[in-house]
Design an enzyme around this catalytic site. Structure first.
Site, PDB file in Angstrom:
ATOM      1  N   HIS A  98      37.535  16.458  13.296  1.00 18.05           N
ATOM      2  CA  HIS A  98      37.048  16.791  11.961  1.00 18.05           C
ATOM      3  C   HIS A  98      36.027  15.795  11.422  1.00 18.05           C
ATOM      4  CE1 HIS A  98      38.648  19.677   8.611  1.00 18.05           C
ATOM      5  NE2 HIS A  98      37.346  19.705   8.709  1.00 18.05           N
ATOM      6  N   ASP A 121      43.462  22.722   6.047  1.00 20.65           N
ATOM      7  CA  ASP A 121      43.862  21.584   6.877  1.00 20.65           C
ATOM      8  C   ASP A 121      45.285  21.156   6.510  1.00 20.65           C
ATOM      9  OD1 ASP A 121      43.886  19.196   8.403  1.00 20.65           O
ATOM     10  OD2 ASP A 121      41.799  18.749   7.904  1.00 20.65           O
ATOM     11  N   HIS A 123      45.964  18.117   6.749  1.00 21.34           N
ATOM     12  CA  HIS A 123      45.690  16.764   6.271  1.00 21.34           C
ATOM     13  C   HIS A 123      44.626  16.784   5.184  1.00 21.34           C
ATOM     14  CE1 HIS A 123      46.949  16.682  10.545  1.00 21.34           C
ATOM     15  NE2 HIS A 123      47.740  15.718  10.118  1.00 21.34           N
ATOM     16  N   ASP A 125      42.201  14.272   4.857  1.00 27.01           N
ATOM     17  CA  ASP A 125      40.966  13.661   5.361  1.00 27.01           C
ATOM     18  C   ASP A 125      40.202  12.967   4.238  1.00 27.01           C
ATOM     19  OD1 ASP A 125      41.741  14.688   7.774  1.00 27.01           O
ATOM     20  OD2 ASP A 125      40.248  16.277   7.840  1.00 27.01           O
ATOM     21  N   HIS A 138      38.260  10.716  11.744  1.00 21.61           N
ATOM     22  CA  HIS A 138      38.513  12.125  11.417  1.00 21.61           C
ATOM     23  C   HIS A 138      39.398  12.269  10.185  1.00 21.61           C
ATOM     24  CE1 HIS A 138      42.512  13.046  13.801  1.00 21.61           C
ATOM     25  NE2 HIS A 138      42.570  11.888  13.189  1.00 21.61           N
ATOM     26  N   ASP A 223      40.355  23.483   9.907  1.00 23.59           N
ATOM     27  CA  ASP A 223      41.002  22.684  10.950  1.00 23.59           C
ATOM     28  C   ASP A 223      42.167  23.502  11.507  1.00 23.59           C
ATOM     29  OD1 ASP A 223      42.726  20.812  12.305  1.00 23.59           O
ATOM     30  OD2 ASP A 223      41.784  19.183  11.197  1.00 23.59           O
ATOM     31  N   ASP A 225      44.745  22.712  12.924  1.00 24.69           N
ATOM     32  CA  ASP A 225      46.102  22.204  12.699  1.00 24.69           C
ATOM     33  C   ASP A 225      46.666  22.639  11.354  1.00 24.69           C
ATOM     34  OD1 ASP A 225      45.356  20.339  10.666  1.00 24.69           O
ATOM     35  OD2 ASP A 225      45.157  18.700  12.092  1.00 24.69           O
ATOM     36  N   GLU A 268      39.037  20.906  15.760  1.00 26.74           N
ATOM     37  CA  GLU A 268      40.301  20.353  16.248  1.00 26.74           C
ATOM     38  C   GLU A 268      41.051  21.249  17.233  1.00 26.74           C
ATOM     39  OE1 GLU A 268      41.353  17.284  15.797  1.00 26.74           O
ATOM     40  OE2 GLU A 268      40.317  16.523  14.008  1.00 26.74           O
TER      41      GLU A 268
END
Length: 301
Positions: A98, A121, A123, A125, A138, A223, A225, A268
Site C-alpha cells: 500500500h 482497509d 488498517h 495506514d 506501507h 487493500d 486485506d 496487497e
C-alpha cells in the site's frame, strides 16, 4: 467518472512491508484475465506495464525502511498516473504493497485538485516515522497524502488531500497512537463493528457523502486485506473478522453507480500466500465491478 478508456499500471513493490510476495500482485491480477474482461465491458485498454523498484541493499532508517527505494519507484509511478489522467483515461493501479498509494493518490490530487479518498482497509495506514511501531512505509501513505507526515514520501508533489474528505472503511487493526492521530486530524473511520451494526450500504453511502462534499470525485484505494482472510487468503497482513465478498462487491457496485470514481488502487495481493490465485481473481472482479460490470437485473435496481 465513467470514461471510455482505461490505463493500467502496476508497481511490483514489496519494500513497504515485511512479508514478501506482494510484488507479484500485479502479475496475479492480470493473470486472471483482467485486461480482456475490461475490453469485454466496452472499454479501450492500454497497459503501461509494471514499475520495478531499485534493488535494495540496505534498509536505511529503521523508522522508514527502504525509504530511498520506495520514493524512487513512487516518483516514477506518480508520473505515469499523471500521464494516464492527462490522456483522458481512467487509471487502475495494481499493487504491490500500500505504500504505492502515496504516489497514486497524490497523482489524482495533483490532476484534479480537491478530491475525496475512500480507503478500504483493515488498517489505517496513518502512521508516520515518529509513531510507527514497525518502520514499514506501507503503514504511512494515507497520512502522507494528507500532509500529516512523513512529507518525504510525497516529495514529488505539493498536492494534499483534506483529512476530512477521507473515509477509511473496514478498519479493525489500528495502532493506539495512530487512533489518536486519526481523531486529531478528523479522518472519518468506519470500523468493521460499524459495518456489522449499520450494514455496508449505510456505511458506504455515508463514506461517499463525506468524500464527495466539495470535491471533484473519489479516489478508491482498496487493500485486499480489508476482506476476511477466509475469502482473500493471499494477502500480506491478514486480519480476522473482515469484510465478506458480498460486502466488498457492494462497496464497488455502489461506488460505480455514483459515477464519481476518479481512479482505483487495488493493492496487497500476495500470490505466495494464495490458493490457486483466488485472491488475484477476486481483486480483478472487484475492479470490474467498479467500472460498471453488472449481473442481469430484472428490476433494474
Amino acid at each position: 467518472m465513467r470514461k471510455k478508456s482505461v490505463g493500467i499500471v502496476g508497481s511490483q513493490m514489496d519494500l513497504g512491508a515485511v512479508r514478501k510476495g506482494v510484488d507479484m500482485g500485479p502479475l496475479a491480477i492480470r493473470h486472471s484475465g483482467l485486461i480482456q474482461k475490461i475490453r469485454e465491458n466496452g472499454y479501450e485498454v492500454k497497459d503501461y506495464g509494471d514499475i520495478l523498484p531499485m534493488v535494495a541493499t540496505d534498509e536505511g532508517n529503521s523508522n522508514m525502511r527502504y525509504e530511498k527505494e520506495i520514493n524512487e519507484a513512487n516518483n516514477r509511478l506518480f508520473e505515469q498516473v499523471i500521464k494516464i489522467h492527462e490522456s483522458g483515461a481512467f487509471p487502475i493501479i495494481l499493487g504491490g504493497d500500500h505504500s504505492i498509494a502515496a504516489a497514486s493518490v497524490s497523482a489524482t490530487a495533483q490532476h484534479y485538485g480537491d478530491i475525496g479518498v475512500i480507503w478500504v482497509d483493515a488498517h489505517g495506514d496513518f502512521n508516520d516515522d515518529k509513531i510507527t511501531p514497525s518502520g514499514n512505509i506501507h503503514g504511512m501513505p494515507l497520512s502522507a497524502v494528507c500532509g500529516c507526515g512523513p512529507d518525504s514520501i510525497v516529495s514529488f508533489t505539493g498536492a494534499r488531500v483534506d483529512p476530512h474528505k477521507i473515509a477509511i472503511v473496514g478498519a479493525r487493526d489500528l495502532d493506539p497512537e495512530e487512533v489518536k492521530k486519526l481523531k486529531k486530524n478528523g479522518v472519518n473511520v468506519f470500523s468493521i463493528s460499524d459495518i456489522h451494526h449499520f450494514g455496508i450500504r449505510k456505511i458506504i453511502e455515508t463514506a461517499i457523502e463525506v468524500t464527495s462534499d466539495g470535491t471533484k470525485g473519489i479516489h478508491l484505494s482498496f487493500d485486499m486485506d480489508a476482506l476476511d482472510p477466509g475469502n482473500a487468503p493471499g494477502v500480506g497482513t491478514p486480519v480476522m473478522n473482515g469484510l465478506s465478498n458480498r460486502e466488498g462487491f457492494t462497496i464497488c457496485e455502489i461506488l460505480s453507480d455514483t459515477d464519481r470514481l476518479l481512479a482505483i488502487d487495488m493493492v496487497e495481493t500476495n500470490p505466495l500466500l494464495d490458493s490457486r490465485n483466488a485472491t488475484g481473481v477476486l481483486a480483478a472482479e472487484l475492479i470490474l465491478t467498479c467500472i460498471g460490470k453488472t449481473d442481469y437485473q430484472l428490476f433494474g435496481i
